[in-house]
Scaffold this motif. Structure first.
Motif, mmCIF file in Angstrom:
data_model
loop_
_atom_site.group_PDB
_atom_site.id
_atom_site.type_symbol
_atom_site.label_atom_id
_atom_site.label_comp_id
_atom_site.label_asym_id
_atom_site.label_seq_id
_atom_site.Cartn_x
_atom_site.Cartn_y
_atom_site.Cartn_z
ATOM 1 N N TYR A 145 0.818 -1.206 0.000
ATOM 2 C CA TYR A 145 0.000 0.000 0.000
ATOM 3 C C TYR A 145 0.853 1.259 0.000
ATOM 4 C CZ TYR A 145 -3.816 -3.183 0.848
ATOM 5 O OH TYR A 145 -4.721 -4.207 0.715
ATOM 6 N N LEU A 149 1.379 5.342 -2.477
ATOM 7 C CA LEU A 149 0.792 6.511 -1.821
ATOM 8 C C LEU A 149 0.549 7.656 -2.803
ATOM 9 C CD1 LEU A 149 2.582 6.790 1.635
ATOM 10 C CD2 LEU A 149 0.122 6.641 1.213
ATOM 11 N N ALA A 152 -2.923 7.863 -4.225
ATOM 12 C CA ALA A 152 -3.879 8.132 -3.140
ATOM 13 C C ALA A 152 -3.843 9.605 -2.760
ATOM 14 C CB ALA A 152 -3.563 7.262 -1.932
ATOM 15 N N ALA A 157 -7.853 9.776 -2.400
ATOM 16 C CA ALA A 157 -8.686 8.594 -2.144
ATOM 17 C C ALA A 157 -7.864 7.324 -2.222
ATOM 18 C CB ALA A 157 -9.834 8.522 -3.134
ATOM 19 N N VAL A 158 -8.218 6.372 -1.369
ATOM 20 C CA VAL A 158 -7.744 4.996 -1.446
ATOM 21 C C VAL A 158 -8.872 4.209 -2.097
ATOM 22 C CG1 VAL A 158 -7.116 2.946 -0.125
ATOM 23 C CG2 VAL A 158 -6.324 5.219 0.622
ATOM 24 N N ALA A 207 -6.834 5.014 5.198
ATOM 25 C CA ALA A 207 -7.069 6.357 4.659
ATOM 26 C C ALA A 207 -7.034 7.391 5.776
ATOM 27 C CB ALA A 207 -8.408 6.395 3.926
ATOM 28 N N ILE A 218 -8.379 12.323 3.033
ATOM 29 C CA ILE A 218 -8.237 11.163 2.157
ATOM 30 C C ILE A 218 -9.403 10.218 2.439
ATOM 31 C CG2 ILE A 218 -6.738 9.269 1.421
ATOM 32 C CD1 ILE A 218 -5.493 12.001 0.964
ATOM 33 N N TYR A 220 -11.780 6.664 1.659
ATOM 34 C CA TYR A 220 -11.711 5.287 1.172
ATOM 35 C C TYR A 220 -12.905 5.063 0.268
ATOM 36 C CZ TYR A 220 -12.388 0.207 1.079
ATOM 37 O OH TYR A 220 -12.605 -1.089 0.669
#
Length: 286
Positions: A145, A149, A152, A157-158, A207, A218, A220
């Motif tokens: 993950y 980054l 994101a 957003a994730v 997030a 941020i 999700y």
């Protein structure tokens, strides 16, 4: 007897070698690599190099010696790994190694997603070989993950299709330390370890961690599997690999990567690395 690490120039392999060199003399460590030049830094530290390729069985004949403790780090070529791993197993058996440790996947034979298939097949090949084994069933890497980054942060957003599923991830360094522990310690033969982080977290919580560290909002975004597949392919991922990631997200939604057995922390003798610490280290600047 030597401690032999295959795939030693990879992201995990280098960390395993680092962990070994912190506890044993370099003269006892062997790196099995495809590219001698890429492994020059290991050779400079006193590590013996043995040049072999998973895909060329004839090159594996000299990779191992009787009594060696060997770590087979799973190959990166999904779809080709069973044959590649079989070649390593055959060579290890012919040499008479004392231990064959293998980096599989959390859940072992109970893992019910596509990425696990080659790992399950490899474990069975090792069992069939009769070699003394240690199965290191690694959970998800936190870096899977944090290495992504940038998008994101760019899109605030994730994006995934994992629903509210939780992930008990750990860092590559955590898993590498566990591998070093079983290669240098006693009592690990014919044993399977379910390795994962101490705490399982959701992508919504991930997030929130990014938001807290950056001051940016941020979100999700949980999307349908088909939508996520389209997004990944649109970002440049091959269709087959994108499908594997989407399938893993569905497995996360079923709780398949949420297990917290404690095996990893026990092997490394410390808590696993917290999510926020890994995120903080991966951010450009906070």
């Amino acid at each position: 007897m030597s401690i032999v690490v295959t795939g030693a120039t990879g992201a995990l392999g280098r960390l395993v070698v680092d962990a070994l060199l912190a506890t044993v003399p370099a003269a006892e460590v062997v790196a099995v690599v495809r590219d001698k030049e890429k492994a020059a830094a290991l050779a400079a530290r006193g590590v013996e190099l043995r040049i072999s390729d998973y895909s060329a069985p004839e090159t594996l004949a000299g990779a191992f010696r009787s009594g060696d403790r060997v770590l087979l780090i799973s190959g990166s070529e999904v779809g080709r790994r069973v044959a590649q791993h079989a070649a390593v197993i055959d060579a290890a058996k012919a040499a008479g190694v004392a231990q064959l440790a293998y980096t599989g996947i959390l859940g072992g034979p109970d893992a019910d997603f596509a990425l696990a298939d080659e790992h399950k097949a490899t474990e069975q090949l090792i069992l069939d070989s009769g070699l003394p084994y240690t199965f290191l069933r690694n959970g998800w890497y936190t870096e899977n993950y944090t290495a992504n980054l940038a998008p994101a942060l760019e899109h605030r957003a994730v994006v995934a299709n994992a629903g509210e599923g939780r992930i008990a991830s750990a860092t590559r360094a955590d898993y590498a330390a566990a591998a070093a522990a079983v290669l240098t310690g006693d009592g690990h033969l014919n044993t399977a370890y379910e390795l994962s982080g101490d705490t399982a977290w959701s992508l919504a919580e991930y997030a929130a961690v990014i938001s807290g560290l950056t001051g940016e909002a941020i979100a999700y975004n949980n999307v349908p599997a088909a939508t996520h597949q389209e997004i990944l392919v649109g970002a440049g991922l091959p269709e087959g690999f994108a499908a594997i990631l989407v399938d893993v997200d569905e497995a996360i939604g079923r709780g398949r990567l949420a297990g917290t057995s404690g095996d990893l922390a026990r092997l490394i003798g410390r808590p696993t690395t917290p999510l926020a610490e890994t995120v903080r280290a991966a951010l450009p600047a906070v």
